[in-house]
Design an enzyme around this catalytic site. Structure first.
Site, PDB file in Angstrom:
ATOM      1  N   LYS A  89       9.159   1.012   2.332  1.00 10.56           N
ATOM      2  CA  LYS A  89       8.937  -0.279   1.341  1.00 10.56           C
ATOM      3  C   LYS A  89      10.159  -0.598   0.883  1.00 10.56           C
ATOM      4  O   LYS A  89      10.899   0.165   0.182  1.00 10.56           O
ATOM      5  CB  LYS A  89       7.900   0.372   0.371  1.00 10.56           C
ATOM      6  CG  LYS A  89       6.412   0.060   0.648  1.00 10.56           C
ATOM      7  CD  LYS A  89       5.599   0.727  -0.628  1.00 10.56           C
ATOM      8  CE  LYS A  89       4.516   0.027  -0.733  1.00 10.56           C
ATOM      9  NZ  LYS A  89       3.522   0.463  -1.757  1.00 10.56           N
TER      10      LYS A  89
HETATM   11  O1  G3P Z   1       0.161  -0.325  -4.404  1.00 13.37           O
HETATM   12  C1  G3P Z   1       0.881  -1.228  -5.472  1.00 13.37           C
HETATM   13  C2  G3P Z   1       0.263  -0.781  -6.758  1.00 13.37           C
HETATM   14  O2  G3P Z   1       0.547   0.588  -6.824  1.00 13.37           O
HETATM   15  C3  G3P Z   1       0.479  -1.782  -7.906  1.00 13.37           C
HETATM   16  O3  G3P Z   1      -0.590  -1.374  -8.614  1.00 13.37           O
HETATM   17  O4  G3P Z   1      -1.999  -1.379 -10.470  1.00 13.37           O
HETATM   18  O5  G3P Z   1       0.462  -1.004 -10.690  1.00 13.37           O
HETATM   19  O6  G3P Z   1      -0.943  -3.371 -10.205  1.00 13.37           O
HETATM   20  P1  G3P Z   1      -0.828  -1.877  -9.962  1.00 13.37           P
END
Ligand code: G3P
Length: 224
Positions: free
Chosen positions: A89
């Site tokens: 990534k």
């Molecule tokens: O996979 C991406 C994710 O981990 C980000 O999620 O919940 O931090 O927006 P969030």
């Protein structure tokens, strides 16, 4: 269409792999920290190799830990050696909007044969450019987009149309799940993959009315 698990926890990966319902795992430094991975790069390596082995041939996404172009290139090539199913990534740009990231993505995919998941994207246009650069996966953060006040489904529909029209190979991963309903609605909008938090995946399976119905069957079975 498929579901990936957004976690760094071995026990969660094992649980959902055994149910046969996930087709890949995604991590990032924030998830690994939250899930208790320690020991710096040695810790990341150990955890990644273990997860990659558990899920092979399905892909495991592991994120680079710096934003220096040379550093990202070297780290991505190193991660790709850990296991055949590792996808690296890389964020769409740096913390100040630095543009070198896409060049790194392009070189890794075309010169070094490393599979890349371009991440931290909030719009169809960002994902389109990452796809043109050669990314195998483009990750749009659905929950964060919705939190900004517009519906990520509109972005997914536009993005899928453009990728199909241009015959680009990138698969759309919709990440940052917030609600159980996100999974089906984002897949229906055209996402190839939704990566889901373990708690939400469990919530997709269990339904209160199903519980009641199962209880009825078991009670009646006992009375037969
Ligand atoms: O996979 C991406 C994710 O981990 C980000 O999620 O919940 O931090 O927006 P969030």
């Amino acid at each position: 269409m498929s579901i990936f698990l957004d976690t760094g926890k071995i026990s969660e990966v094992e649980r959902f792999m055994e149910m046969g319902i996930i087709r890949g795992v995604t991590t990032n430094p924030t998830i690994l920290l939250k899930d208790g991975v320690t020991g710096g790069m040695a810790g990341v390596r150990k955890q990644s190799i273990q997860i990659a082995k558990m899920i092979e041939p399905y892909p495991l996404s592991v994120e680079v830990t710096n934003n220096d172009p040379r550093g990202m290139l070297d780290q991505a090539r190193e991660f790709a050696q850990w296991a055949e199913n590792i996808v690296v990534k890389i964020t769409i740009h740096g913390p100040e909007g630095e543009l070198e990231n896409l060049e790194v993505v392009h070189r890794l995919e075309t010169e070094y044969d490393v599979r890349i998941n371009v991440t931290a994207m909030m719009s169809a246009q960002q994902c389109f450019l990452a796809a043109l650069a050669g990314a195998s996966y483009v990750s749009i953060f659905g929950g964060r987009v919705n939190n900004m006040g517009y519906n990520v489904c509109d972005e997914i529909i536009k993005l899928r149309n453009v990728l199909d029209q241009f015959e680009l190979k990138s698969k759309i991963i919709v990440a940052s799940t917030r609600e159980i309903l996100n999974v089906i609605e984002w897949l229906e909008a055209g996402g190839h993959i939704v990566t889901v938090l373990p708690a939400l995946l469990e919530g997709m399976v269990v339904h209160p009315y199903s519980k009641e119905t199962v209880k009825m069957f078991l009670d009646d079975a006992a009375r037969l």
